[in-house]
Design an enzyme around this catalytic site. Structure first.
Site, mmCIF file in Angstrom:
data_model
loop_
_atom_site.group_PDB
_atom_site.id
_atom_site.type_symbol
_atom_site.label_atom_id
_atom_site.label_comp_id
_atom_site.label_asym_id
_atom_site.label_seq_id
_atom_site.Cartn_x
_atom_site.Cartn_y
_atom_site.Cartn_z
ATOM 1 N N ASP A 13 4.933 -4.723 1.010
ATOM 2 C CA ASP A 13 4.719 -3.347 1.486
ATOM 3 C C ASP A 13 3.264 -2.908 1.356
ATOM 4 O O ASP A 13 2.973 -1.731 1.114
ATOM 5 C CB ASP A 13 5.628 -2.358 0.724
ATOM 6 N N HIS A 41 7.830 -4.989 8.368
ATOM 7 C CA HIS A 41 6.443 -4.615 8.613
ATOM 8 C C HIS A 41 6.445 -3.366 9.486
ATOM 9 O O HIS A 41 6.976 -3.389 10.599
ATOM 10 C CB HIS A 41 5.693 -5.745 9.334
#
EC number: 6.3.4.4
Length: 427
Positions: A13, A41
């Site tokens: 992340d 993503h």
């Protein structure tokens, strides 16, 4: 041309998708070399906001070939859903290529993941329940199904006849769950074969020729260093290796071709999932940082779970950058910190019991005994999201970047100051 990589330096992340999307505009191939649909993503561009879980982040660049390599866990449910979302948002249909040696993630992989997490309640690994650990367990136990095998139904039947006794004993005796049926699995395999057949090829040959022809090959890792199965915070890791050095192995390409490695890290720390997290904040301080983080706050792209947050951890990030073999670093979310009078940075760990201080990243069991050693840098107290040149950032922001760069020992060449593709400062 050599292979370039975009990888995560931390717990995942970090904002890798944005940089892959950005660099993909100049790439001929964008390649996922490991992982599955268990992490996302997030990308924001002219088409909208997207969370890609399985598709490579080059799908928004019309001239780019998007490749899923042999070590990717292929879930057709996720793949279909993501392709449909692109179509719904009027994104031109991408060129998608999937390795015939990649393996199919079956519904029973998800089932085993869910049942095991429930059985371990209170001592679970914080899995996304996407079937990843059972999938890679089957791969390394040599009982997975490669995609080229889907065309031989007789061989598939023999395969399932061999593995189902083992799986059904676990289901019935350990989990008290009904067993699997061969005909249902064959039907699942037929659906996968029909959907995947047009995409399959020998990607090793394809990418090998591309490199010989001087094509630009960009590989992207899922998650980050600290989730690596070998070098991460085991057992709170993923079940594959998101390291740039694994990409040539996973793709069957020469290691000498890997030249450029961009490691992505945030200007603070965030973590989805369980495991040690030395810099973790709690209470109002954590909630304020979480609320301001990113485009819509710090919540997992796959799970929606609130991310654990903390100040920048130079110890963990330096380790991540070194293990990735980073040649440069991208720093994301610097705009988020504009509300602070002072910005703490963790420059070391202190053992609560012994008082020993560390600057290296210890094994995860030892991390549980550590507390962060913080230094405080002056904040810049303004919005920097519109800045496009490094020299025009406030001095305090430039000093913050320089301090982190000194701690990491690798040049910070790109700074993201907002979620959109164009919000990047090139140094």
């Amino acid at each position: 041309m050599p292979i370039s990589a975009v990888v995560g330096a931390n717990w995942g992340d970090e904002g890798k998708g944005k940089f892959t999307d950005l660099l993909a505009q100049h790439a001929d191939f964008v390649v996922r070399f490991q992982g599955g649909s268990n992490a996302g993503h997030t990308i924001i561009n002219e088409y909208g906001k997207f969370s890609l879980h399985l598709l490579p982040s080059g799908v928004f660049s019309p001239n780019t070939h998007n490749v899923l390599g042999p070590c990717v866990a292929v879930c057709i449910e996720s793949l279909k859903k993501e392709l449909q979302e692109l179509e719904r948002c009027a994104v031109p249909r991408p060129t998608l290529i999937i390795s015939e040696r990649a393996q199919l993630l079956f519904s029973y992989h998800k089932l085993f993941d869910i049942l095991e997490e429930e059985r371990r309640a209170g001592a679970d690994f914080g899995s996304t329940r996407s079937g990843i650990a059972p999938f890679y367990s089957d791969m390394h136990s040599k009982i997975g199904v490669q995609l080229h095998e889907l065309s031989d139904e007789a061989a598939l039947r023999r395969h399932f006849e061999l593995i189902l006794p083992q799986k059904n004993i676990l289901l019935r005796e350990l989990y008290r769950h009904p067993g699997l049926e061969i005909d249902e699995l064959l039907a699942e395999a037929r659906v996968a074969r029909e959907f995947l057949s047009p995409f399959l090829c020998d990607t090793r040959v394809l990418l090998g020729k591309a490199l010989q022809q001087g094509k630009q090959v960009l590989v992207e890792g899922q998650l980050g260093t600290l989730r690596d199965i070998y070098h991460g915070i085991y057992p709170y890791s993923t079940s594959s290796s998101p390291l740039a050095t694994f990409a040539p192995v996973g793709l069957g390409l020469p290691a000498r071709e890997m030249k450029n490695v961009l490691a992505v890290t945030k200007a603070y720390s965030s973590c989805v999932g369980q495991g040690p997290f030395v810099v973790e904040l709690d209470g109002a301080e954590a909630e304020e940082l979480r609320r301001r983080g990113g485009d819509s706050g710090e919540y997992g792209a796959t799970t929606g779970r609130p991310r654990r947050v903390g100040w920048f951890d130079a110890v963990a990030t330096r380790y991540g950058v070194e293990v990735q073999g980073a040649t440069e670093v991208a720093l994301t979310n610097i705009d988020v910190l504009g509300y602070l009078d002072e910005i703490p940075v963790c420059v070391g760990y202190r053992n609560r019991k012994s008082g020993e201080e560390l600057r290296h990243f210890p094994a995860q069991t030892e991390q549980g005994q550590m507390e962060p050693i913080l230094v405080r840098l002056p904040g810049w107290k303004q919005d920097v999201s519109g800045v496009r040149e490094f020299s025009k950032l406030p001095k305090e922001a430039r000093d913050y970047v320089a301090f982190l760069e000194e701690e990491l020992g690798v040049s910070i060449t790109r700074i993201s100051n907002g979620p959109r593709r164009e919000q990047v400062i090139q140094r």
